[in-house]
Design a protein around this motif. Sequence first.
Motif, PDB file in Angstrom:
ATOM      1  N   ASN A   1       0.866  -1.172   0.000  1.00 44.48           N
ATOM      2  CA  ASN A   1       0.000   0.000   0.000  1.00 44.48           C
ATOM      3  C   ASN A   1       0.903   1.221   0.000  1.00 44.48           C
ATOM      4  N   ILE A   2       0.917   1.953  -1.108  1.00 42.52           N
ATOM      5  CA  ILE A   2       1.853   3.060  -1.294  1.00 42.52           C
ATOM      6  C   ILE A   2       1.585   4.200  -0.316  1.00 42.52           C
ATOM      7  N   LYS A   3       0.339   4.358   0.071  1.00 38.90           N
ATOM      8  CA  LYS A   3      -0.021   5.459   0.965  1.00 38.90           C
ATOM      9  C   LYS A   3       0.044   5.053   2.438  1.00 38.90           C
ATOM     10  N   GLU A   4      -0.660   3.982   2.814  1.00 36.46           N
ATOM     11  CA  GLU A   4      -0.846   3.650   4.225  1.00 36.46           C
ATOM     12  C   GLU A   4       0.162   2.639   4.759  1.00 36.46           C
ATOM     13  N   GLY A   5       0.861   1.916   3.880  1.00 35.09           N
ATOM     14  CA  GLY A   5       1.737   0.832   4.302  1.00 35.09           C
ATOM     15  C   GLY A   5       2.970   1.311   5.052  1.00 35.09           C
ATOM     16  N   VAL A   6       3.686   0.339   5.646  1.00 33.61           N
ATOM     17  CA  VAL A   6       4.949   0.635   6.324  1.00 33.61           C
ATOM     18  C   VAL A   6       5.918   1.256   5.314  1.00 33.61           C
ATOM     19  N   GLY A   7       6.435   2.436   5.641  1.00 35.46           N
ATOM     20  CA  GLY A   7       7.321   3.126   4.714  1.00 35.46           C
ATOM     21  C   GLY A   7       6.584   3.807   3.581  1.00 35.46           C
ATOM     22  N   GLY A   8       5.269   3.974   3.729  1.00 35.47           N
ATOM     23  CA  GLY A   8       4.473   4.617   2.696  1.00 35.47           C
ATOM     24  C   GLY A   8       4.412   6.129   2.882  1.00 35.47           C
ATOM     25  N   LEU A   9       3.600   6.773   2.063  1.00 37.43           N
ATOM     26  CA  LEU A   9       3.500   8.232   2.088  1.00 37.43           C
ATOM     27  C   LEU A   9       2.991   8.759   3.427  1.00 37.43           C
TER      28      LEU A   9
ATOM     29  N   LEU B   1      11.036   8.891  -1.695  1.00 38.05           N
ATOM     30  CA  LEU B   1       9.709   9.517  -1.670  1.00 38.05           C
ATOM     31  C   LEU B   1       9.246   9.868  -3.081  1.00 38.05           C
ATOM     32  N   GLU B   2      10.171  10.318  -3.895  1.00 40.75           N
ATOM     33  CA  GLU B   2       9.859  10.678  -5.276  1.00 40.75           C
ATOM     34  C   GLU B   2       9.312   9.481  -6.051  1.00 40.75           C
ATOM     35  N   LEU B   3       9.906   8.300  -5.831  1.00 37.38           N
ATOM     36  CA  LEU B   3       9.434   7.099  -6.526  1.00 37.38           C
ATOM     37  C   LEU B   3       8.006   6.763  -6.113  1.00 37.38           C
ATOM     38  N   LEU B   4       7.703   6.885  -4.828  1.00 30.92           N
ATOM     39  CA  LEU B   4       6.342   6.584  -4.368  1.00 30.92           C
ATOM     40  C   LEU B   4       5.330   7.561  -4.946  1.00 30.92           C
ATOM     41  N   TYR B   5       5.717   8.835  -5.073  1.00 32.00           N
ATOM     42  CA  TYR B   5       4.825   9.805  -5.728  1.00 32.00           C
ATOM     43  C   TYR B   5       4.520   9.354  -7.154  1.00 32.00           C
ATOM     44  N   ARG B   6       5.533   8.922  -7.858  1.00 34.14           N
ATOM     45  CA  ARG B   6       5.370   8.501  -9.256  1.00 34.14           C
ATOM     46  C   ARG B   6       4.465   7.278  -9.361  1.00 34.14           C
TER      47      ARG B   6
ATOM     48  N   LYS C   1      12.128  -5.425 -11.390  1.00 34.55           N
ATOM     49  CA  LYS C   1      13.043  -4.353 -10.986  1.00 34.55           C
ATOM     50  C   LYS C   1      12.263  -3.182 -10.400  1.00 34.55           C
ATOM     51  N   MET C   2      11.137  -2.854 -11.023  1.00 36.98           N
ATOM     52  CA  MET C   2      10.311  -1.760 -10.513  1.00 36.98           C
ATOM     53  C   MET C   2       9.819  -2.067  -9.100  1.00 36.98           C
ATOM     54  N   ALA C   3       9.279  -3.291  -8.901  1.00 40.82           N
ATOM     55  CA  ALA C   3       8.748  -3.672  -7.590  1.00 40.82           C
ATOM     56  C   ALA C   3       9.853  -3.688  -6.534  1.00 40.82           C
ATOM     57  N   THR C   4      11.044  -4.154  -6.920  1.00 40.59           N
ATOM     58  CA  THR C   4      12.183  -4.167  -5.996  1.00 40.59           C
ATOM     59  C   THR C   4      12.505  -2.754  -5.524  1.00 40.59           C
ATOM     60  N   GLN C   5      12.517  -1.805  -6.468  1.00 42.44           N
ATOM     61  CA  GLN C   5      12.846  -0.430  -6.101  1.00 42.44           C
ATOM     62  C   GLN C   5      11.757   0.201  -5.233  1.00 42.44           C
ATOM     63  N   VAL C   6      10.499  -0.173  -5.462  1.00 47.65           N
ATOM     64  CA  VAL C   6       9.411   0.328  -4.619  1.00 47.65           C
ATOM     65  C   VAL C   6       9.572  -0.191  -3.192  1.00 47.65           C
ATOM     66  N   LEU C   7       9.837  -1.494  -3.062  1.00 46.18           N
ATOM     67  CA  LEU C   7      10.035  -2.086  -1.731  1.00 46.18           C
ATOM     68  C   LEU C   7      11.246  -1.471  -1.035  1.00 46.18           C
ATOM     69  N   GLN C   8      12.301  -1.219  -1.810  1.00 47.08           N
ATOM     70  CA  GLN C   8      13.492  -0.594  -1.246  1.00 47.08           C
ATOM     71  C   GLN C   8      13.199   0.838  -0.805  1.00 47.08           C
ATOM     72  N   ALA C   9      12.409   1.546  -1.608  1.00 47.16           N
ATOM     73  CA  ALA C   9      12.029   2.923  -1.254  1.00 47.16           C
ATOM     74  C   ALA C   9      11.226   2.945   0.040  1.00 47.16           C
ATOM     75  N   GLN C  10      10.286   2.002   0.187  1.00 49.52           N
ATOM     76  CA  GLN C  10       9.493   1.956   1.423  1.00 49.52           C
ATOM     77  C   GLN C  10      10.369   1.593   2.622  1.00 49.52           C
ATOM     78  N   TRP C  11      11.365   0.713   2.384  1.00 51.43           N
ATOM     79  CA  TRP C  11      12.301   0.423   3.478  1.00 51.43           C
ATOM     80  C   TRP C  11      13.041   1.684   3.882  1.00 51.43           C
ATOM     81  N   ARG C  12      13.529   2.444   2.899  1.00 50.56           N
ATOM     82  CA  ARG C  12      14.305   3.661   3.180  1.00 50.56           C
ATOM     83  C   ARG C  12      13.465   4.668   3.975  1.00 50.56           C
ATOM     84  N   ILE C  13      12.225   4.888   3.544  1.00 46.34           N
ATOM     85  CA  ILE C  13      11.345   5.852   4.229  1.00 46.34           C
ATOM     86  C   ILE C  13      11.047   5.375   5.649  1.00 46.34           C
ATOM     87  N   ASN C  14      10.820   4.076   5.801  1.00 48.44           N
ATOM     88  CA  ASN C  14      10.549   3.522   7.129  1.00 48.44           C
ATOM     89  C   ASN C  14      11.738   3.729   8.052  1.00 48.44           C
TER      90      ASN C  14
END
Length: 837
Positions: A211-219, A258-263, A298-311
């Motif tokens: 969940n890009i908005k509500e999930g762990v490491g989400g917006l 954060l930029e990737l999650l916005y996209r 690759k896209m999904a990996t980067q999304v998961l990595q982005a959420q880890w970074r934000i978390n």
Amino acid sequence: MDIKLQIEDIIEKNGSDFEISKLFKVYINEYKSSLGDLFEKSQGKDFLVKHTRKLDSVIDLMYKTVLRRVFGNYLPMRSSIPVVVVALGSYGREQLCVHSDIDILIAYENVDGFNTHLIMEKLFYLALDSGLKLGHRVHEVTDLFKASNEDITIKTSLMESRFITGSPFTWHATQRELNRIRFYQQKEFILSKIEEAQIRRKKYPTSMQPNIKEGVGGLRDSQLIFWIAQCIYGVTSLKDLTQKLFSEEEYKEYRIALELLYRVRSALHLIRGKQEDKLLLEFMPQVTQMLGFKDSRKMATQVLQAQWRINNFTQIFIKKMVQPFIADMSYVKEFRRNRIQKGIYLLDGRLFASFKLKILTIDTLLHILTSLPDKKYKFDAGFLNQFTYTKIKHPLSQTTYVHIKKLFARKHMACFLKLFYDAGILHHLFSNFKKVLHLPQFDGYHHYPVDIHSIKCVEALENIKEEYIQNLYDSFSDDEKLVLKIVVFSHDTGKGRKQDHSEIGAKLVVQFCKHINIKSELVARAVTLVRHHVLMSGVAFKENIHNEKTLYKFMSHVGDTKNLQLLYVLTYADINGVGGNVYNSFNSKLIYALYRASLDISENNDRITDAKKRLSIEKRVKNKTEFKELSSIMRKKILHIESNLFFFKHSPSDIIAIAIRAKETRDYTFKIKTEKSLSIEIFRKNPLNIGYLLGTLSYLDVASMEIFTLFDDVKYFKIEFMQTIDADEVIELEHIIHNAFDMTRTHTLHPITLTNECINIDCEHSLTHAEITVHTSNQRGLLAFIMHCFEELQINIITAKIHSSKHKVRDSFLMEKQNNMCDNTDEIYKLLTAKEQ
């Protein structure tokens, strides 16, 4: 013509409000249709800012239009009209996604001489009639403070306010109230928002479909850190705290994530044409294309990595901000009493580290963990900070490997593995995880990426729920438990490569075992377990486990009894680590049945025939007290039940219980169970219209089906389903079962597509039985159709094994060789593959 000129033209001609709203609606829809092109040119925050400013201009124009309609040619200066329109929430932050609600506040001052309520009402209806998805609040300026204290959600949204249009004087008055709101009961506000976030993060954990908005490491986590920073420091941008709270590099990495999650979120909204915050598998190909990635993985990996970074970033720096602000001095003495060493504390099962403490070495940190009593722990953000920024040199020192081995020897290690993951050092401590870090698994089965799945498996191993498996695990030596935990953690580390992941994983586990000095005999077991970690579930779910050839082939891979025991516990942990309640009572029974059947073989050097196996089970039945209490005629009837499979598939107690119910059957009887999953047991002398029964229940997925002829013309049916039904549906189900004994009833079958290649008829299965297997796509009503065909061909099914996934079905049917069926296999193929059904 310019929209402003068109509006003015309508007003001059005394046109209706409907004409104006229609004009705005066309204008807004034209803009919405251009969003795809705008997204291609500018993605991320830039896209959101441009979208926000476009809406600002629309709302500003609507407000001007309302004023023009209300005042006509006597329009006063806007600054003198005591109304202000303010953007709130994501709209206020200039992060509004294309299909999110447009939250605004209309604040006013009650001045005699201005009909402010009429102005606000007309603005609201114009926006509504024009198709704007508006979420609005209307407050008198002096009422804002009171309203904010009624609901924390209101206070939060008011904190993210931004001027759109209206009176600057009223805006200044509003800002004074907003500043008063920001600094009122700050501690209570901060604690409430943190508690709210903890609940949300449990509800939306990291998963394969984040969940890009509500999930762990989400917006929402990024919004939380901004709310708290604004509340404490009064900043308008988190960047303002660079060098004060975090470094430029830390903030840069956070902003890139954060930029990737916005996209991604913008792409999801555009794809769905409505609000969508979950990156479902079905949307990934389109999102991948829109964002310019080469492949979805690759896209999904980067999304998961982005959420880890934000978390990671938000967890550490939120705590760093709030710690001095909400510190309770009454706990100082308690912390001092529970100090492990300078700056490190253990209180109520949670480890704390002072942010003032310099970053310790990895060996020092691991030594702290290995010195703790063996139980589960939680970790404060200060302690997470230590592990996040500690330096780890490669190759790892022997001291580091000694600490790692000690961690694996502990009863509770999963909490430490999760700490390493959260800190971003999992792949630094375990090099075999480099290729699987944040690696998604697009198999329609796993709910987590590989790294989290591996930790979940260890968690399942440390919290075994089944008594039999727990007792088996307890019987292992300390060294065996150590190796098993290594295998459970490492079994999927071979993924992310073109080769078979089991083979690659087996090679990787050897390297790791050598680093921590595992005995060669145990290394060999580890290799076997990793190489065949999917074998047990594959055989249990897809093959006939009551066939000797199947069992001997299975054991030829496993090796010996000890490997079988270890593999059984590994399989339990692996399936439990998948997530989504994949491990259920049905799976448990199948795996246990395979384990018990294989155990008989592994513990006997001589080949066990079906006859010997039957005699062994009969002996156990005879020793039962309840069997001895039966009449001699009844005992003889039980022992003369023809089907070996009936004895193989049931425990001695179940065999006796089923036989007693068969003896009591006159015409037919049945029993319905709805706990966890639906099961139906039927004993009948009267013919059963099984095709009608299954056809009527085809909205449920069949998990397994047993059909056995017992004695005195009684036949036993047991059908287990993957789902259950509500209590109020049981009466209807009873009615359906009663109707199934009417052989004249029919049910319209779902259209089924089968080809000859999907069907295999094995007439050499045994002297008395043949087997038909069907491997095809999952189709609603498939089993009902097959059983209907068998009834038409007068084929007597002994048992059926059903295995279905989201997309595939692997069904097998064991039947008696009668009515020359093996001489008429063409007729079976013809009926099963008929197009008109």
